[in-house]
Design an enzyme around this catalytic site. Structure first.
Site, PDB file in Angstrom:
ATOM      1  N   GLN A  52       0.827  -1.194   0.000  1.00 24.78           N
ATOM      2  CA  GLN A  52       0.000   0.000   0.000  1.00 24.78           C
ATOM      3  C   GLN A  52       0.866   1.250   0.000  1.00 24.78           C
ATOM      4  O   GLN A  52       2.077   1.194   0.247  1.00 24.78           O
ATOM      5  CB  GLN A  52      -0.925   0.022   1.213  1.00 24.78           C
TER       6      GLN A  52
ATOM      7  N   ALA B 275      -3.365  -0.900   6.385  1.00 20.84           N
ATOM      8  CA  ALA B 275      -4.263  -1.768   5.612  1.00 20.84           C
ATOM      9  C   ALA B 275      -3.538  -3.046   5.205  1.00 20.84           C
ATOM     10  O   ALA B 275      -4.106  -4.147   5.264  1.00 20.84           O
ATOM     11  CB  ALA B 275      -4.782  -1.030   4.380  1.00 20.84           C
ATOM     12  N   TYR B 276      -2.282  -2.915   4.810  1.00 21.04           N
ATOM     13  CA  TYR B 276      -1.461  -4.082   4.450  1.00 21.04           C
ATOM     14  C   TYR B 276      -1.353  -5.032   5.636  1.00 21.04           C
ATOM     15  O   TYR B 276      -1.587  -6.243   5.517  1.00 21.04           O
ATOM     16  CB  TYR B 276      -0.085  -3.593   4.003  1.00 21.04           C
ATOM     17  N   GLY B 277      -1.025  -4.497   6.805  1.00 24.23           N
ATOM     18  CA  GLY B 277      -0.885  -5.324   7.993  1.00 24.23           C
ATOM     19  C   GLY B 277      -2.182  -6.002   8.376  1.00 24.23           C
ATOM     20  O   GLY B 277      -2.207  -7.171   8.782  1.00 24.23           O
TER      21      GLY B 277
END
Length: 260
Positions: A104, A164-166
């Site tokens: 992201q 958001a990636y995590g």
């Protein structure tokens, strides 16, 4: 700490058909070469088929078996078609390394765009769900197999730089564990790996967006360095092999101790 050197192949995956997503670069490309050297017939998937073709040529030149298939993680039909192509080529699937991912735009939670959240859900979560179910269906027909999903150290703790990636990678850990329990009776093992900083194009892109991130990652690791893609691929190779026959539902850190 001494840098990793390439290991001598021992036939860890001899006789196995292994499907690898995100195989055009980074960890996926390293896995393609390693798994083929360890005796697997590999089927490589990515959007960039030109890059895949070059890897296929290298593997074949070294005496290995490899094919390339186009696949777009944002398109569920494309994912299923890629797995169907494995069945057409080999009639079976013994291992799958679901490694493809999207990064992201770095930034805090309250400035993360809806578009970034949607992309992370589509590529880093839903695509893996679609791939896993298609892979498991093919594996059931020939007695089972093993699946390894690439998650991230960022899934195991707060991730203020890539929220958001995590979050989607943590969700991936959950479905990895659930799939392991659900499919154990069908002879399908499912595990995940959580690499820390790894010297890939993804990190290069993050460095371009956030100068100094490489130095920060190196400083956060007890080893004082990032992993090489091959080092991460080695762990996936073991998990896909019969040597890991009693390992399922595990989320294995591959981070040089950074998460300890």
């Amino acid at each position: 700490m001494t840098q990793h050197s390439d290991s001598t192949p021992i036939g860890l995956l001899t006789g196995k058909v292994v499907f690898i997503t995100g195989a055009s670069r980074g960890i996926g490309a390293a896995a393609a070469r390693l798994f083929a050297a360890e005796g697997a017939a590999v089927v490589l998937a990515a959007r960039s088929t030109d890059a895949l073709d070059q890897i296929v040529k290298q593997i074949r030149a070294d005496g290995g078996t490899a094919d390339a298939v186009p696949m777009d993680l944002a398109d569920r039909g494309s994912i299923r078609a890629a797995v169907d192509r494995v069945a057409q080529l080999h009639g079976r699937l013994d291992g799958a390394f679901n490694n493809a991912a999207a990064i992201q735009q770095p930034g805090p939670l309250d400035t993360t765009s809806d578009e970034d959240i949607d992309l992370q859900f589509t590529v880093n979560f839903r695509a893996h769900w679609t791939a896993m179910t298609a892979e498991a269906e093919l594996m059931r027909g020939t007695g089972g197999g093993a699946i390894v999903n690439t998650s991230s150290i960022g899934s195991r703790r707060a991730n203020p730089a890539l929220p958001a990636y995590g979050a989607m990678k943590r969700a991936l850990n959950s479905i990895t564990e659930t799939a392991a329990v659900t499919w154990a009776g069908q002879g399908i093992r499912v595990n995940g790996i959580t690499p820390g900083g790894t010297a890939t194009e993804m990190i290069d892109a993050w460095e371009a967006a956030t100068p100094g991130i490489k130095a920060q990652i190196n400083a956060s690791s007890p080893t004082g360095r990032m992993a090489e893609p091959r080092e991460v691929a080695e762990v996936a190779a073991w998990l896909l092999s019969d040597r890991a026959s009693m390992v399922t539902g595990a989320i294995v850190p591959v981070d040089g101790g950074a998460g300890a």
